[in-house]
Scaffold this motif. Structure first.
Motif, PDB file in Angstrom:
ATOM      1  N   PRO A   1       0.776  -1.377   0.042  1.00 41.60           N
ATOM      2  CA  PRO A   1       0.014  -0.010   0.118  1.00 41.60           C
ATOM      3  C   PRO A   1       0.791   1.273  -0.154  1.00 41.60           C
ATOM      4  N   PHE A   2       2.042   1.145   0.674  1.00 45.73           N
ATOM      5  CA  PHE A   2       2.927   2.221   0.727  1.00 45.73           C
ATOM      6  C   PHE A   2       3.632   2.692  -0.666  1.00 45.73           C
ATOM      7  N   THR A   3       4.233   1.417  -1.297  1.00 41.27           N
ATOM      8  CA  THR A   3       4.964   1.663  -2.657  1.00 41.27           C
ATOM      9  C   THR A   3       3.940   1.996  -3.796  1.00 41.27           C
ATOM     10  N   LEU A   4       2.649   1.739  -3.521  1.00 37.32           N
ATOM     11  CA  LEU A   4       1.820   2.171  -4.804  1.00 37.32           C
ATOM     12  C   LEU A   4       1.042   3.393  -4.495  1.00 37.32           C
ATOM     13  N   GLY A   5       1.083   4.146  -3.559  1.00 32.29           N
ATOM     14  CA  GLY A   5       0.891   5.548  -3.314  1.00 32.29           C
ATOM     15  C   GLY A   5      -0.446   5.533  -2.629  1.00 32.29           C
ATOM     16  N   VAL A   6      -1.039   4.381  -2.134  1.00 32.48           N
ATOM     17  CA  VAL A   6      -2.163   4.558  -1.115  1.00 32.48           C
ATOM     18  C   VAL A   6      -1.812   5.568  -0.123  1.00 32.48           C
ATOM     19  N   SER A   7      -0.871   5.284   0.935  1.00 31.76           N
ATOM     20  CA  SER A   7      -0.691   5.622   2.105  1.00 31.76           C
ATOM     21  C   SER A   7      -0.041   7.339   1.744  1.00 31.76           C
ATOM     22  N   ALA A   8       0.561   7.414   0.744  1.00 31.98           N
ATOM     23  CA  ALA A   8       0.956   8.918   0.262  1.00 31.98           C
ATOM     24  C   ALA A   8      -0.331   9.806   0.121  1.00 31.98           C
ATOM     25  N   ALA A   9      -1.089   8.966  -0.445  1.00 32.45           N
ATOM     26  CA  ALA A   9      -2.444   9.859  -1.020  1.00 32.45           C
ATOM     27  C   ALA A   9      -3.412  10.322   0.491  1.00 32.45           C
ATOM     28  N   ALA A  10      -3.430   9.269   1.442  1.00 33.09           N
ATOM     29  CA  ALA A  10      -4.107   9.424   2.917  1.00 33.09           C
ATOM     30  C   ALA A  10      -3.354  10.775   3.025  1.00 33.09           C
ATOM     31  N   THR A  11      -2.200  10.870   3.185  1.00 37.40           N
ATOM     32  CA  THR A  11      -1.423  11.966   3.682  1.00 37.40           C
ATOM     33  C   THR A  11      -1.892  13.281   3.031  1.00 37.40           C
ATOM     34  N   LEU A  12      -1.811  13.207   1.878  1.00 37.55           N
ATOM     35  CA  LEU A  12      -2.674  14.279   0.898  1.00 37.55           C
ATOM     36  C   LEU A  12      -3.840  14.765   1.260  1.00 37.55           C
ATOM     37  N   GLY A  13      -4.741  13.992   1.717  1.00 39.56           N
ATOM     38  CA  GLY A  13      -6.188  14.093   2.006  1.00 39.56           C
ATOM     39  C   GLY A  13      -6.129  14.797   3.464  1.00 39.56           C
ATOM     40  N   ALA A  14      -5.243  14.356   4.178  1.00 36.46           N
ATOM     41  CA  ALA A  14      -5.145  14.880   5.634  1.00 36.46           C
ATOM     42  C   ALA A  14      -4.820  16.386   5.448  1.00 36.46           C
ATOM     43  N   ALA A  15      -3.617  16.342   4.726  1.00 34.71           N
ATOM     44  CA  ALA A  15      -2.823  17.724   4.604  1.00 34.71           C
ATOM     45  C   ALA A  15      -3.968  18.590   3.976  1.00 34.71           C
ATOM     46  N   LEU A  16      -4.679  18.569   3.068  1.00 42.55           N
ATOM     47  CA  LEU A  16      -5.556  19.380   2.658  1.00 42.55           C
ATOM     48  C   LEU A  16      -6.716  19.860   3.325  1.00 42.55           C
ATOM     49  N   VAL A  17      -6.880  19.090   4.224  1.00 45.18           N
ATOM     50  CA  VAL A  17      -8.154  19.510   5.437  1.00 45.18           C
ATOM     51  C   VAL A  17      -7.589  20.473   6.097  1.00 45.18           C
ATOM     52  N   LEU A  18      -6.296  20.042   6.519  1.00 39.92           N
ATOM     53  CA  LEU A  18      -5.375  20.902   7.596  1.00 39.92           C
ATOM     54  C   LEU A  18      -5.070  22.273   7.053  1.00 39.92           C
ATOM     55  N   VAL A  19      -4.628  22.394   5.633  1.00 42.18           N
ATOM     56  CA  VAL A  19      -4.240  23.509   5.103  1.00 42.18           C
ATOM     57  C   VAL A  19      -5.421  24.519   4.616  1.00 42.18           C
ATOM     58  N   THR A  20      -6.291  23.844   4.261  1.00 40.15           N
ATOM     59  CA  THR A  20      -7.546  24.701   3.937  1.00 40.15           C
ATOM     60  C   THR A  20      -8.222  25.007   5.198  1.00 40.15           C
ATOM     61  N   GLY A  21      -8.152  24.464   6.105  1.00 42.29           N
ATOM     62  CA  GLY A  21      -9.182  24.575   7.341  1.00 42.29           C
ATOM     63  C   GLY A  21     -10.512  24.254   7.084  1.00 42.29           C
ATOM     64  N   LEU A  22     -10.758  23.304   6.131  1.00 42.27           N
ATOM     65  CA  LEU A  22     -12.062  22.863   5.685  1.00 42.27           C
ATOM     66  C   LEU A  22     -13.002  22.524   6.851  1.00 42.27           C
TER      67      LEU A  22
END
Lengths: 355, 257
Positions: free
Chosen positions: A110-131
């Motif tokens: 899951p890590f090498t195929l980008g699933v984990s990285a995508a989860a971090t992106l999803g979390a970061a988006l919420v944190l940065v946008t303050g959604l």
């Protein structure tokens, strides 16, 4: 039949001979289960709060008799953390094992195929946008977004696998490219974030059991226990795939369809897990390799073995995360590989010695 | 029982058919057909098309049963196809590889499957390999395990793509003899793609020579093998001699310019 009586006798002993492998592997699985249980108990016993094992046991037997701060620590910190470690580890181990088999690549996870990285992106988006959403509590929004992005990465890989008729290798290559792209986007978000948000993103990316609650455990557990029987329906097909893709195809196995369904299921299983705890990279990759070293590739044993190896690694990592710096819990993602690499290495060396 | 009949079979890639409009009159039950032809002549594509793998058009009938009309499961049970590539050197135990082949698409109880797997190893004379890991076996030994994966299902039609390519002289004969034994016992039909013309002459009932996707010659071995056919198919100058037992064998002199 063209066999002589001697040959028939030899034939009978063939299955009996093989039964030794089966007994040995059952033994290993039971041993892994026991080790995981011991690690789980030890995980519940350890922590910054000064609770003796005796007090923990007494508290578990009679929760009402505990002072409320102790009860809180036991039932809202120790137990859920330990349970989450086991469930997430098992989910990632199982997902990694299935990915490695259907993509015929020992680097798939899951890590090498980008699933984990995508989860971090999803979390970061919420944190940065303050959604914030009125209908979803803030506490649930972060994992929901992380899961959504992880699931999108899973779908993207799924779609690519669909267009590539025989392209198991290109799927892995694409996954690695996806990791780079997503990491760039996360870095961009980090660059734009203020100091406080930056810290939160970095912390999320480290993976932590600190976000474990019983409802989340129920979700991860439910998904895992739905996935296990579905995985087991395919054990012989997956084993046949390890005996050669062309061979499996010639047996009438629809290898393309098998790859698609397994990839989708494994990616979603991993997406749920990392959605709740953040990036934990090592388990999905190495858990299956540990299982392979101990149990071979008959998927009747390899799949449960990978789940158990994942659960054991993460349980041990959870213990280590509380013991490395006394009084402090280090994010799990940091210690997973520190605990896992010696384990993996010692098995590799032991195997080399036996050979 | 009419055996195997192929009519107007085309197969390959959409824009470039590898096999074009190929027909093969009856191959009788219990017989072994050797498939000869140079590299890239379409031997593998033909075998895959008969097995129902890849795109193809035309008709393939086995004992009056049109294979295309059968559902996937039934077809898989009737046909055993051995791909040209060897099974990989995985950590699987050979017994497991054959067991997986036996159980992957069919629901069998454990005892029935065990019996079938044991019989496959015994029939091919490779009991001693059954409990070895595939990554400890040589290429030729893995090829034997691959053959066991086909034989274990007792198919009515065996399509073997170069089953002897990785084998030494003794094992080449053992494979052919094992296949012959199965044909005798079950009245199955086998088609073997093979490069060794002399081995084919000695062991097959009939030979088919294909070149550039079409059938060049078909019939009993002696009638098919001639300097003309060999020259046409392979582009080499060859002689057909006879050994002291009267069996023909091919001697290649030189590659034609």
């Amino acid at each position: 039949m063209i066999h002589s009586p001697q040959m028939a006798a030899a034939g009978r002993s063939l299955s009996q001979g093989y039964a030794r492998f089966v007994r040995y592997r059952f033994l290993i699985l039971i041993l892994m289960l026991v080790l995981m249980g011991v690690a789980f108990v030890f995980d519940v016993f350890t922590g910054p709060a000064d609770l003796s094992p005796g007090a923990v046991i007494a508290g578990l037997l009679d929760p009402a008799g505990l002072p409320s701060p102790v009860r809180y620590i036991l039932f809202n910190v120790r137990l859920p953390y330990a349970a989450m470690a086991v469930l997430v580890g098992a989910s990632l181990g199982l997902a990694g094992a299935e990915m490695q088999t259907v993509l015929n690549n020992p680097l798939a996870s899951p890590f090498t195929l980008g699933v984990s990285a995508a989860a971090t992106l999803g979390a970061a988006l919420v944190l940065v946008t303050g959604l914030s959403l009125t209908w979803l509590p803030q506490e649930a929004l972060l994992p929901a977004s992380a899961f959504l992005f992880a699931a999108m990465a899973a779908l993207l890989i799924h779609l690519l696998a669909k267009t590539q008729a025989n392209g198991a290798d290109s799927v892995v290559l694409f996954g690695i490219a996806l990791v780079f792209a997503i990491n760039s986007l996360v870095a961009l978000l980090q660059f734009m974030a203020d100091a406080d948000t930056l810290q939160q993103i970095v912390f999320w990316g480290m993976g932590s059991l600190g976000r474990s609650t019983w409802p989340k455990i129920a979700i991860v557990g439910t998904i895992l226990f739905v996935a296990i029987p579905l995985s087991f329906r395919n054990v012989w097909k997956l084993t046949a795939l390890r005996a050669g893709e062309a061979q499996a195809e010639s047996l009438g196995i629809d290898t393309k369809r098998l790859r698609l369904t397994v990839m989708l299921r494994a990616s979603l299983l991993a997406a749920v897990a990392v959605g709740f705890v953040g990036t934990i990279g090592f388990v999905g990759l190495v858990g299956p390799h540990i299982a392979r070293l101990l149990l071979g590739e008959d998927h009747r044993f390899f799949l449960p073995g990978s789940a158990l190896a994942g659960a054991l690694i993460l349980s041990l990592a959870s213990i280590a995360s509380k013991m490395i710096i006394p009084g402090m819990i280090i994010p799990l993602g940091i210690v997973t590989s520190i605990v896992g690499v010696p384990l993996f290495l010692s098995l590799l060396i032991a195997k080399e010695h036996r050979a | 029982m009419t055996g195997l009949v192929i009519s107007n079979l085309s197969a390959g890639y959409k824009r470039r058919p590898v096999i074009a409009d190929l027909s093969l009159s009856s191959v009788p039950p219990g017989s072994l057909l050797g498939l000869l032809g140079p590299n890239a002549s379409g031997k593998s594509t033909l075998l895959r098309a008969i097995a129902g793998l890849g795109d193809s058009s035309g008709h393939v009938a086995l004992n009056d049963l049109e294979l295309k009309t059968l559902d996937h499961k039934k077809r898989v049970e009737m046909i055993g196809y051995l791909p040209q590539s060897l099974p990989p050197a995985s950590p699987l135990v050979a017994y497991e590889a054959v067991m997986a082949a036996c159980r992957a698409v069919r629901a069998l109880d454990t005892r029935t499957a065990e019996k079938a797997v044991e019989a496959a190893f015994v029939d091919l004379g490779i009991n001693h390999l059954a409990l070895e890991r595939m990554n400890r076996l040589s290429g030729g030994q893995r090829q034997m395990v691959g053959l066991a994966q086909v034989v274990v299902r007792k198919p009515g039609l065996l399509l073997l793509d170069e089953p002897t390519s990785a084998l030494d002289l003794k094992w080449q004969l053992r494979v052919i003899n094992a296949v012959r034994g199965i044909l005798r016992e079950t009245s199955a039909i086998a088609i073997i793609a093979i490069h060794d013309i002399n081995l084919a002459i000695r062991t097959c009932d009939q030979l088919a020579v294909i070149s550039e996707g079409s059938l060049l010659a078909l019939g009993p071995t002696e009638t098919v093998i001639s300097p003309q056919v060999i020259s046409h198919a392979y582009g080499v100058k060859a002689r057909v001699e006879h050994c002291s037992e009267g069996i023909p064998f091919v001697l290649v002199d030189y590659a034609e310019p």
